[in-house]
Structure formats: C-alpha cells, structure tokens
Write a protein that holds these residues in place. Structure first.
Motif, mmCIF file in Angstrom:
data_model
loop_
_atom_site.group_PDB
_atom_site.id
_atom_site.type_symbol
_atom_site.label_atom_id
_atom_site.label_comp_id
_atom_site.label_asym_id
_atom_site.label_seq_id
_atom_site.Cartn_x
_atom_site.Cartn_y
_atom_site.Cartn_z
ATOM 1 N N MET A 48 0.841 -1.205 0.000
ATOM 2 C CA MET A 48 0.000 0.000 0.000
ATOM 3 C C MET A 48 0.876 1.255 0.000
ATOM 4 N N ILE A 49 0.433 2.271 -0.763
ATOM 5 C CA ILE A 49 1.178 3.520 -0.873
ATOM 6 C C ILE A 49 0.468 4.595 -0.045
ATOM 7 N N GLY A 50 1.182 5.208 0.867
ATOM 8 C CA GLY A 50 0.595 6.264 1.693
ATOM 9 C C GLY A 50 1.118 7.628 1.311
ATOM 10 N N PHE A 51 0.328 8.650 1.620
ATOM 11 C CA PHE A 51 0.753 10.032 1.428
ATOM 12 C C PHE A 51 0.612 10.793 2.736
ATOM 13 N N VAL A 52 1.667 11.448 3.124
ATOM 14 C CA VAL A 52 1.618 12.405 4.231
ATOM 15 C C VAL A 52 1.543 13.787 3.597
ATOM 16 N N GLY A 53 0.541 14.555 3.979
ATOM 17 C CA GLY A 53 0.318 15.826 3.283
ATOM 18 C C GLY A 53 -0.267 15.589 1.905
ATOM 19 N N GLY A 54 -1.152 14.602 1.817
ATOM 20 C CA GLY A 54 -1.644 14.145 0.516
ATOM 21 C C GLY A 54 -2.753 14.969 -0.083
ATOM 22 N N THR A 55 -3.191 16.025 0.614
ATOM 23 C CA THR A 55 -4.289 16.823 0.060
ATOM 24 C C THR A 55 -3.792 18.005 -0.776
ATOM 25 N N GLY A 56 -2.510 18.252 -0.773
ATOM 26 C CA GLY A 56 -1.959 19.267 -1.675
ATOM 27 C C GLY A 56 -1.956 18.757 -3.107
ATOM 28 N N PRO A 57 -1.733 19.654 -4.064
ATOM 29 C CA PRO A 57 -1.820 19.237 -5.475
ATOM 30 C C PRO A 57 -0.833 18.140 -5.859
ATOM 31 N N GLU A 58 0.398 18.186 -5.359
ATOM 32 C CA GLU A 58 1.378 17.155 -5.753
ATOM 33 C C GLU A 58 0.967 15.785 -5.199
ATOM 34 N N GLY A 59 0.531 15.768 -3.939
ATOM 35 C CA GLY A 59 0.095 14.508 -3.343
ATOM 36 C C GLY A 59 -1.125 13.938 -4.049
ATOM 37 N N ARG A 60 -2.115 14.810 -4.302
ATOM 38 C CA ARG A 60 -3.324 14.337 -4.992
ATOM 39 C C ARG A 60 -2.992 13.843 -6.396
ATOM 40 N N GLY A 61 -2.092 14.574 -7.055
ATOM 41 C CA GLY A 61 -1.724 14.196 -8.417
ATOM 42 C C GLY A 61 -1.041 12.838 -8.464
ATOM 43 N N LEU A 62 -0.108 12.606 -7.554
ATOM 44 C CA LEU A 62 0.570 11.302 -7.526
ATOM 45 C C LEU A 62 -0.398 10.203 -7.087
ATOM 46 N N ALA A 63 -1.251 10.515 -6.107
ATOM 47 C CA ALA A 63 -2.240 9.528 -5.657
ATOM 48 C C ALA A 63 -3.121 9.103 -6.831
ATOM 49 N N LEU A 64 -3.559 10.068 -7.618
ATOM 50 C CA LEU A 64 -4.390 9.770 -8.792
ATOM 51 C C LEU A 64 -3.648 8.852 -9.764
ATOM 52 N N ARG A 65 -2.408 9.201 -10.064
ATOM 53 C CA ARG A 65 -1.679 8.417 -11.069
ATOM 54 C C ARG A 65 -1.394 6.997 -10.579
ATOM 55 N N ARG B 287 1.366 4.541 9.243
ATOM 56 C CA ARG B 287 1.393 3.221 9.888
ATOM 57 C C ARG B 287 0.964 2.103 8.940
ATOM 58 N N LYS B 288 -0.041 2.369 8.111
ATOM 59 C CA LYS B 288 -0.628 1.288 7.305
ATOM 60 C C LYS B 288 0.121 1.027 6.004
ATOM 61 N N ALA B 289 0.731 2.071 5.442
ATOM 62 C CA ALA B 289 1.381 1.894 4.139
ATOM 63 C C ALA B 289 2.799 1.366 4.318
ATOM 64 N N ASP B 290 3.321 0.764 3.232
ATOM 65 C CA ASP B 290 4.716 0.289 3.244
ATOM 66 C C ASP B 290 5.641 1.366 2.685
ATOM 67 N N THR B 291 5.114 2.096 1.710
ATOM 68 C CA THR B 291 5.880 3.139 1.046
ATOM 69 C C THR B 291 5.107 4.434 1.239
ATOM 70 N N ILE B 292 5.763 5.417 1.846
ATOM 71 C CA ILE B 292 5.035 6.640 2.207
ATOM 72 C C ILE B 292 5.676 7.850 1.539
ATOM 73 N N PHE B 293 4.885 8.564 0.763
ATOM 74 C CA PHE B 293 5.348 9.788 0.118
ATOM 75 C C PHE B 293 5.125 10.974 1.050
ATOM 76 N N ILE B 294 6.168 11.784 1.198
ATOM 77 C CA ILE B 294 6.053 13.002 2.010
ATOM 78 C C ILE B 294 5.831 14.169 1.049
ATOM 79 N N ALA B 295 4.632 14.736 1.108
ATOM 80 C CA ALA B 295 4.253 15.773 0.145
ATOM 81 C C ALA B 295 3.807 17.046 0.852
ATOM 82 N N VAL C 253 -4.042 3.105 -2.493
ATOM 83 C CA VAL C 253 -3.498 4.395 -2.061
ATOM 84 C C VAL C 253 -4.247 4.905 -0.829
ATOM 85 N N LEU C 254 -3.471 5.433 0.100
ATOM 86 C CA LEU C 254 -4.036 6.002 1.320
ATOM 87 C C LEU C 254 -3.576 7.457 1.393
#
Lengths: 214, 214
Positions: B1-18, B62-70, B26-27
């Motif tokens: 599972m892929i997580g995003f910290v700060g995922g509501t900004g445009p870069e996080g949302r954009g990567l989450a979408l892709r 906590r839940k994701a294995d790979t976490i993007f810091i955005a 995606v979380l």
C-alpha cells in the motif's frame, strides 16, 4: 569577436571549435599564450570555417566583445580580479560550475554570492554578465561532427545579452537555447552540472538536459 | 500500500491519482482526515482502477509500506518529527523541494543538511529515505488523461528503495525513471524545481526535464 578566458581547457576549446565552425572569429586566451596558440591550432585542424588564434587572457578580454569565462571555479576570483578593467563594458559569459570531486563523485561547492555567475557579476560590476553552457559536455563539444542533444539555459539581467548568447548557443548543431531569465536562476543551472557528471559515471554516458513543455 | 503524508496538496493528490490509475492501493493522509476523505473522493471520481481512501497522516504512515512526504518544506520538520515512530522501518519518499516565492519568483531555500531529502533522512534515522518527483508538475499529474513528458530522477542510498520508487514512477504514462544514485544528489534535483517554476512563468507553460544521452 568572441574571446575565451581560460580557453585551453576542454570546455573552452570545445566552445571555441563550435563557434569557429559556425563562422565566428574566435580568440583563445590563456595565462600561457603558447598553450593558447596550440589550442587554436587544434581548433583550426578541425574546421576551415571562421578564424581562431591564441593569445593571453588579457588580450582576449580586450579585443573581444563577448568573452567566455571558462576557468575552473577555484581560479575564477583571481582571474577576474586581474582582468576587471579589460572586461569593463563587455558581455561576459560564465560557463563555470563550482565543483569539487571526491573519489570520482562530483559535488557543488558553496559560493557566498549564491552562484559562480553572481560572484562573477560582483567581481565585474562594469560588465554585463550572462551564464550559459554549464551543463554541456566538453567532450561532446570537441567531437566536431557530433550534433548535441541539449538545451542551453541562458541567464542574464540584461535582455540583449541573453538574446546575444542565445543566438550564439543556437549556432551549435543540436542545441536549443532557453531563456532562463535573470542571473538568480544561474545557480540552479550550475547545480545541474554535478548531477549530470554523477549520472555520467553511473550510466557510463555523456548526459545533458532538455526542458520539455516549453 | 502507498501512503501520502500531506496528501491533500496538489502534488500529493496528483501522484495519488496516477498511482490509483495504475491499480495501486493508495491512502491519502492529512492533518485533517475530512479533507483527506474529500481528496480521496476527488481521485475516485477520475478513475475506477486501484483503491483510494483518506485518513490521518499518522494512520497513512502506519498502514502503508511506502510513504510519500508531500508537505510544504516549511512543515517538513514538525510533521516528520511527529511521525517518526510510525515511519520507522518504512520506505519514505520525499517529493519536497524547499522553495520560497517573492513577487511570483521562486527561489531555493537553504537547508542546513544540504537538501530536504537529507534533512528527512536525518529526522528519520530508522526509515529508508528516497527522493523523487520534485520536478513533476502537480497540475500535469492531476490531468488524468495527459501523458507526461518527463524523467523522474530517483535518489536513495538504498538500491532496493531506488528500484522500488523507479518502478512506481514508470507506472505513470510518459515518465522515465532515472537512477540518480545516492541521496547526496537529491539536492541538485530539488534545485531544479525553482528553475522550472520560473521557466513556467516566463514561457506560460508547464515545464519538466529530460536527461538526454542516457
């Protein structure tokens, strides 16, 4: 006429060759005019176009209208301080990227002024400073028949100087000039050089950059 | 599972979408789980592939294995300090470029550790840090049907983490992943972001980079 300060290094010789091929008059300067004459002979052996000769750094600075600074960053301050009067009123193009190497790995050297280009402008208040070509492989430039696959990002506070240098850049086969705006952006381009050198090492290649979307 | 910290900004949302389009789970994390749920709904409206939901930053970590810091760079230190335990043992991918804006002009913020990525590694000694995507336009990522025209340079001290993130990058249409080597190179990539933003402003475009010759 296009002059080179520190023109016997690979980047200076490479650019001198390409501008000569494009029909320009080129003056290669060096601390040692004998070495400059040898470098000019090397260029002349590769092309019948344009003209090229070797001389001192100071003579190149005085005679040319547009002068490329192609010394290693560590020699920049002393060289430009000595040539300040000769470069006054001229367009001065920094191709310098401040670099250090450790075990083959390149890293950017910190510069108090923010970049080699901004330091150049601080050292030469009477010159119009531009920055360009920091990311272009000298080895590629020296292969006369090889078209490059590279953008050249040109920065200067002076629009006419930017346009002049962009025009020179596009005389090189395979180069597209990109208007990089003011000199504050030159440091970001200088930072690309260690990245590209480290990619070259990893990929056993000669990398360059293209800006897409523009 | 892929997580995003700060995922509501445009870069996080954009990567989450892709990544969601590519079939990943995606979380999207945020300080405000309600906003995270809204962002997840926005992604779900664009694609039937994969899965996406919104939650807190800590839960995503906590839940994701790979976490993007955005998160914006200015929030990085506080955010990562809070999440340190939750990110322990995980692959943490920094997409952060330290930036400031003045009159619309972007400039790089100095970072004591040398780059946002190196600061992240210093703040998260138990995580495996990678850096990537700093130069990819959030606006382009958010246009689901638009193929990008961009390389993504992936840096990490850990080869397996580099390969993992390179694989994720190449799930995005039009992206080529480039092995950027160790984390010391990430700062050079971060420096590209203000350059590209300033080119966007000058050219009224969305620029990106390609590395040629490799």
């Amino acid at each position: 006429m296009i002059g080179f300060v520190g023109g016997t290094g690979p980047e200076g010789r490479g650019l001198a060759l390409r501008f000569c091929m494009a029909g320009e008059q080129v003056l290669i300067g060096s601390r040692d005019p004998t070495r400059a004459a040898q470098a000019a002979n090397g260029v002349r052996a590769e092309t019948d176009n344009g003209s090229v000769s070797g001389t001192s750094n100071d003579d190149a600075a005085r005679k040319a209208d547009t002068i490329f600074i192609a010394v290693p960053y560590t020699a920049q301050r002393d060289t430009l301080t000595d040539l300040r009067d000769s470069l006054d009123g001229k367009v001065v193009v920094s191709v310098v990227a401040p670099l250090a190497f450790s075990k083959g790995v390149a890293s950017a050297l910190p510069v108090a002024e923010g970049s080699a280009a901004l330091e150049t402008q601080a050292l030469l208040p009477g010159s119009t400073v531009a920055a360009a070509f920091q990311t272009v492989s000298a080895h590629d430039l020296l292969e006369a028949n090889k078209p490059l696959d590279s953008d050249v990002i040109v920065c200067s506070e002076d629009k006419a100087a930017r346009e002049l240098v962009m025009g020179l850049a596009e005389k090189i086969s395979g180069v597209r000039a990109v208007d990089g705006g003011g000199l504050a952006n030159a440091g970001y381009v200088e930072s690309l050089t260690p990245l590209l050198l480290n990619l070259n090492r990893r990929y056993k290649a000669r990398s360059a950059i293209r800006i897409t979307g523009i």
